[in-house]
Design an enzyme around this catalytic site. Sequence first.
Site, PDB file in Angstrom:
ATOM      1  N   LYS A  54      59.533  42.369  15.961  1.00  0.00           N
ATOM      2  CA  LYS A  54      59.211  42.997  14.684  1.00  0.00           C
ATOM      3  C   LYS A  54      59.914  42.309  13.527  1.00  0.00           C
ATOM      4  CE  LYS A  54      56.902  45.945  14.141  1.00  0.00           C
ATOM      5  NZ  LYS A  54      55.438  45.896  13.888  1.00  0.00           N
ATOM      6  N   HIS A 114      54.448  40.227   8.376  1.00  0.00           N
ATOM      7  CA  HIS A 114      53.590  41.087   7.534  1.00  0.00           C
ATOM      8  C   HIS A 114      54.155  41.197   6.110  1.00  0.00           C
ATOM      9  CE1 HIS A 114      51.383  42.145  11.137  1.00  0.00           C
ATOM     10  NE2 HIS A 114      52.511  42.529  11.712  1.00  0.00           N
ATOM     11  N   TYR A 155      56.881  38.631  14.020  1.00  0.00           N
ATOM     12  CA  TYR A 155      55.888  39.239  13.139  1.00  0.00           C
ATOM     13  C   TYR A 155      56.582  39.586  11.828  1.00  0.00           C
ATOM     14  CZ  TYR A 155      52.682  39.790  17.083  1.00  0.00           C
ATOM     15  OH  TYR A 155      51.846  39.547  18.143  1.00  0.00           O
ATOM     16  N   ARG A 182      60.271  46.476  22.747  1.00  0.00           N
ATOM     17  CA  ARG A 182      59.934  45.149  23.257  1.00  0.00           C
ATOM     18  C   ARG A 182      61.072  44.163  22.999  1.00  0.00           C
ATOM     19  NH1 ARG A 182      54.280  44.642  20.163  1.00  0.00           N
ATOM     20  NH2 ARG A 182      55.613  45.643  18.604  1.00  0.00           N
ATOM     21  N   GLU A 222      51.634  36.397  13.031  1.00  0.00           N
ATOM     22  CA  GLU A 222      50.299  36.861  12.654  1.00  0.00           C
ATOM     23  C   GLU A 222      49.485  35.848  11.860  1.00  0.00           C
ATOM     24  OE1 GLU A 222      52.986  38.460   9.317  1.00  0.00           O
ATOM     25  OE2 GLU A 222      53.103  38.205  11.494  1.00  0.00           O
ATOM     26  N   ASP A 250      50.617  47.701   9.055  1.00  0.00           N
ATOM     27  CA  ASP A 250      51.612  46.649   8.880  1.00  0.00           C
ATOM     28  C   ASP A 250      51.306  45.771   7.669  1.00  0.00           C
ATOM     29  OD1 ASP A 250      53.363  47.259  10.928  1.00  0.00           O
ATOM     30  OD2 ASP A 250      52.271  46.093  12.422  1.00  0.00           O
TER      31      ASP A 250
END
Length: 332
Positions: free
Chosen positions: A75, A96, A94, A15, A118, A270
């Site tokens: 990511k 995490h 993101y 992506r 998130e 994650d």
Amino acid sequence: MKIGVPREIKTHEYRVGLTPPGARELTLHGHSVFVERDAGLGIGCDDDAYRAAGATVLDTADAVFARADMIVKVKEPQPAEIARLRRGQVLFTYLHLAADRAQTEALLRSGATCIAYETVTDRAGGLPLLAPMSEVAGRMAVQVGAHCLEREQGGAGILLGGVPGVAPGKVVILGGGVSGTNAARMAVGLEASVTIIDRSLPRLKELDLQFGPRATTLFATADAIERAVVAADLVIGAVLVPGAAAPRLVTRAMVRRMRPGSVLVDIAIDQGGCFETSRPTALSDDPHLCDGLNIHGGVITHQAVAQALGMRWITAREALARSDQPASSGSG
């Protein structure tokens, strides 16, 4: 603002943080967009599409990070990317962090301002940037789990929907949020026997109204989880505590009691995973790092080393597959 979009470098991540239409929207509002060369190829967006949208295409990630005030990614940043961050620069992706102390400490040292998709909320307290990914993950979890249940994949040879005269597969979904609900939709659509476990009674009532007799809802007690997991063919971990590490709901002892060939799919990985046996597999994903594995699980995994010592060896991938077996199949 100068907005940078580097190419994703995490293994098997195709992506991109910003599509050409998104770049056009930003440039129309007076922002400058810098995109790394070939950043969008994984989703079918070439550099000319970004240029047509008003973005500037740069040859390297170094150039993108150097020009940008804000970095937009998909990511979590890899070590090489964190090294490019600078004090005052904004990172939007993101993250995490609750399950990744090393990344957290590295980002602290960078001095950058880090915003995680998130944990961004809307007026209703929802998670609008996480929800679409949770929808995809929930639906794919059943698809992946069904594939792993096939005998040739090491599964028990279970068809989730069953056939006339044969009972359907038992699917247990831990968590009734966005990903869990989407997993349930897929499993119900395949005509599996579906059980959804959650600790929110209001949410369980909503799920009961949504699925009716096609799914069973259970309140999340330790006993309910244990009974359901041990009897399941496919367990999907879909637990989310926003920003925090996922609770470990399925113990190693429960996994040992599951039937050989049963499958666990941990969507919560994650955030550290909700199965005690869940763990990262960087060696499995990176063939070059895998080449560096010499010993694993009590066996030599490098042919040259074994030949030099006159000892037995197996391939690194065979060794990794052995150690992954309890987490992926439920065998004891």
